[in-house]
Design an enzyme around this catalytic site. Structure first.
Site, mmCIF file in Angstrom:
data_model
loop_
_atom_site.group_PDB
_atom_site.id
_atom_site.type_symbol
_atom_site.label_atom_id
_atom_site.label_comp_id
_atom_site.label_asym_id
_atom_site.label_seq_id
_atom_site.Cartn_x
_atom_site.Cartn_y
_atom_site.Cartn_z
ATOM 1 C CG HIS A 19 -1.902 -1.124 1.259
ATOM 2 N ND1 HIS A 19 -3.140 -1.025 1.818
ATOM 3 C CD2 HIS A 19 -1.829 -2.392 0.784
ATOM 4 C CE1 HIS A 19 -3.799 -2.174 1.703
ATOM 5 N NE2 HIS A 19 -2.999 -3.028 1.075
ATOM 6 C CG HIS A 361 2.439 -12.618 -4.308
ATOM 7 N ND1 HIS A 361 3.253 -11.724 -4.975
ATOM 8 C CD2 HIS A 361 1.803 -11.875 -3.361
ATOM 9 C CE1 HIS A 361 3.112 -10.520 -4.444
ATOM 10 N NE2 HIS A 361 2.240 -10.588 -3.466
ATOM 11 C CD1 TRP A 364 -2.976 -3.042 -8.805
ATOM 12 C CD2 TRP A 364 -3.197 -4.877 -10.049
ATOM 13 N NE1 TRP A 364 -3.307 -2.645 -10.073
ATOM 14 C CE2 TRP A 364 -3.452 -3.751 -10.856
ATOM 15 C CE3 TRP A 364 -3.269 -6.140 -10.621
ATOM 16 C CZ2 TRP A 364 -3.785 -3.853 -12.216
ATOM 17 C CZ3 TRP A 364 -3.594 -6.255 -11.976
ATOM 18 C CH2 TRP A 364 -3.841 -5.118 -12.751
ATOM 19 C CG ASN A 365 1.803 -2.539 -5.571
ATOM 20 O OD1 ASN A 365 1.523 -1.446 -6.057
ATOM 21 N ND2 ASN A 365 1.370 -2.917 -4.381
ATOM 22 C CB SER A 366 4.112 -8.303 -8.123
ATOM 23 O OG SER A 366 4.793 -8.111 -6.902
ATOM 24 C CD GLU A 369 6.279 -3.158 -8.716
ATOM 25 O OE1 GLU A 369 5.950 -2.396 -7.801
ATOM 26 O OE2 GLU A 369 6.863 -4.232 -8.511
ATOM 27 C CD GLN A 386 -1.849 -12.665 -3.276
ATOM 28 O OE1 GLN A 386 -1.728 -13.880 -3.143
ATOM 29 N NE2 GLN A 386 -1.436 -11.816 -2.357
HETATM 30 N N1 UDP Z 1 9.117 -5.820 -3.715
HETATM 31 C C1 UDP Z 1 10.431 -5.388 -3.808
HETATM 32 N N2 UDP Z 1 11.424 -6.285 -3.592
HETATM 33 C C2 UDP Z 1 11.192 -7.591 -3.318
HETATM 34 C C3 UDP Z 1 9.850 -8.039 -3.240
HETATM 35 C C4 UDP Z 1 8.845 -7.126 -3.457
HETATM 36 O O1 UDP Z 1 10.695 -4.220 -4.081
HETATM 37 O O2 UDP Z 1 12.163 -8.325 -3.138
HETATM 38 C C5 UDP Z 1 8.048 -4.835 -3.898
HETATM 39 C C6 UDP Z 1 7.370 -4.955 -5.234
HETATM 40 O O3 UDP Z 1 8.086 -4.210 -6.208
HETATM 41 C C7 UDP Z 1 5.993 -4.384 -4.970
HETATM 42 C C8 UDP Z 1 5.756 -4.675 -3.478
HETATM 43 O O4 UDP Z 1 7.017 -5.019 -2.927
HETATM 44 O O5 UDP Z 1 5.960 -2.999 -5.200
HETATM 45 C C9 UDP Z 1 4.832 -5.839 -3.238
HETATM 46 O O6 UDP Z 1 3.534 -5.469 -3.523
HETATM 47 P P1 UDP Z 1 2.482 -6.497 -4.125
HETATM 48 O O7 UDP Z 1 1.211 -5.751 -4.311
HETATM 49 O O8 UDP Z 1 3.017 -7.160 -5.331
HETATM 50 O O9 UDP Z 1 2.344 -7.636 -3.025
HETATM 51 P P2 UDP Z 1 2.107 -7.635 -1.428
HETATM 52 O O10 UDP Z 1 3.413 -7.455 -0.801
HETATM 53 O O11 UDP Z 1 1.138 -6.519 -1.123
HETATM 54 O O12 UDP Z 1 1.529 -8.988 -1.198
#
Ligand code: UDP
Length: 469
Positions: A19, A361, A364-366, A369, A386
């Protein structure tokens, strides 16, 4: 003559990495979109301390300020394994957060930096009330796909009964207006599992319920910024006509990205430099997912057997998953083909030409990206949105495939991993996935570029906020 008032956005976020990252990125985008704008970025105190050095107030010119709010705790949410702990934390977060943010808005006004617009992420349903009580407009920042927004909206506006009735039958097909038919198993887990008062995540379900109630109180319509670009979910946007929806994404980092986690070894970028284009499998399951016992061994086996170089993130808090080998980094060093790190700069990794596949996994950020970098995905979804994200990746955008995990222990087996990686990196139909991923990468560049859909929508939001000062 008094000076022209400057738009001042207060960006509020729940203290989770998934978030915080899109919220902080949006804060910087708002500053870039309006050179006279001010932004205050605020999350709960413990996360604030973990991310920002003491005394770090923001950028040098004072346009960005970083201010913590109180969630009523000293150290934030600490998982101990007690069934009621999350509910207790959320109750404290809501009560203290509402009070503390209200005091912050008042204090900012008192020192001549009045807030003119509040922007808040998913789990702060009281933020709109705090703003309205002070005559300030607000916008929800939805950091999941529009399809998920539409499902929640329908659930809380008449279709909850039918979902409740069939939630345990994962293959039951549900029809929501404006959306293609979907299996109950693809719905957000907070609507199929957490509706039970005894469920660990029940307080998240009630928070979503309160959020949608709060949106209903906005007149004439709530404004919702979505971290999506219009072209990605063009058909679905019509299903959320109840709100003024502005797709402004993908909101990507510009410069340094603050994180709750530290990198233990930054040499992985140099290692990537030594690998051919499109050859490396990148594996990471976000900031929250705790891998099943034995999962790391299974992953490393599958990756070794694939014969492809790999970069694998195993967070420190995934100790149980490394049960058999002890230390994952040491285990990988004994192997030949890969690098294991505790955390990396994911956006940089995905933008590296050597990366040819992302085993994710489907947070949404992943997903965003990966789409922005044109990297095809193997989805291993677990919870929240997810499953839906993985479905969109595979069926709607054709930029990846979804892997099956073992029903019993939820482990992704080595053979399944290898097979799915081939489906996006190998020959034959994999080329189609890679073509699609490349096309969506171009679409992202267009949406974010000058005059593109997300650029226009963000400008419209900023100008709208300016007009009501
Ligand atoms: N991320 C990162 N390095 C890592 C793993 C994750 O920078 O080794 C970042 C990734 O770029 C993303 C965030 O952590 O911006 C994870 O957000 P996501 O919505 O994918 O998953 P959540 O952590 O909320 O389950």
């Amino acid at each position: 003559m008094s000076p022209t008032p400057r738009p001042h956005f207060l960006v509020l976020t729940f203290p989770l990495q998934g978030h915080i990252a899109p919220a902080l990125r949006l804060a910087r985008r708002l500053l870039a979109a309006a050179p006279d704008a001010l932004v205050t970025f605020s999350t709960a105190a413990a996360a604030h301390r973990r991310m920002f050095a003491e005394g770090e107030g923001g950028d040098g010119d004072g346009r960005l300020e970083l201010l913590p709010f109180s969630d009523g705790t000293e150290n934030g949410f600490v998982k101990r394994g007690d069934a009621a702990e999350l509910g207790a934390y959320m109750a404290s977060f809501h009560a203290s957060g509402r009070r503390s943010v209200g005091e912050m808005v008042d204090a900012l006004a008192a020192r001549g930096r009045p807030v003119s617009s509040v922007v808040y992420t998913l789990l702060l349903p009281w933020a709109a009330d705090v703003a309205r009580d002070r005559g300030v407009p607000s916008a929800l920042y939805w950091i999941q796909p529009v399809a998920v927004l539409a499902i929640y909206c329908h659930y809380f506006h008449g279709l909850g009964g039918v979902v409740d009735e069939h939630r345990r039958d994962h293959s039951f097909v549900l029809e929501f207006p404006g959306l293609p038919p979907m299996a109950a198993g693809d719905l957000p887990s907070f609507l199929t599992e957490a509706t039970d008062p005894s469920d660990y995540f029940h307080s998240i379900f009630t928070t979503f319920r309160d959020l949608f109630d709060a949106l209903d109180r906005e007149t004439p319509k709530a404004t919702v910024l979505v971290n999506v670009f219009q072209e990605l979910e063009a058909d679905t946007l019509a299903a959320v006509g109840a709100y003024d929806v502005l797709p402004i994404g993908p909101v990507l980092p510009s410069g340094d990205d603050a994180a709750l986690f530290k990198q233990n070894d930054a040499k992985y970028m140099e290692w990537l430099d030594t690998k051919p284009a499109g050859s490396v499998v990148y594996v990471a399951f976000g900031s929250l997912t705790v891998m099943a016992k034995g999962q790391v061994d299974e992953l490393l086996h599958g990756l070794e057997e694939s014969g492809r170089p790999y970069l694998c993130v195993v967070r420190k808090d995934n100790k149980a998953a490394v049960a058999e080998t002890g230390d994952a980094t040491a285990a990988a060093a004994a192997r030949r083909n890969g690098v294991v790190v505790e955390w990396c700069d994911q956006v940089r990794v995905l933008s590296h030409a050597a990366v040819g596949c992302f085993v994710t996994h489907c947070g949404w950020n992943s997903v965003l990206e990966s789409i922005a970098s044109g990297v095809p995905m193997v989805g291993v979804p677990r919870m929240s949105d997810q499953q839906m994200n993985a479905r969109l990746v595979e069926r709607d955008w054709r930029v990846g495939v979804r892997a099956e995990v073992d029903g019993g222990d939820g482990v992704l087996r080595a053979a399944e991993l290898r097979r799915r990686v081939e489906e996006v990196m190998g020959d034959g139909e994999a080329a189609e996935v890679r073509r699609s991923a490349a096309a969506w990468k171009r679409a992202v560049a267009e949406a974010l570029g000058k005059g593109g859909s997300s650029d226009r929508n963000l400008t419209a939001f900023v100008e709208g906020a300016r007009s009501v000062i």
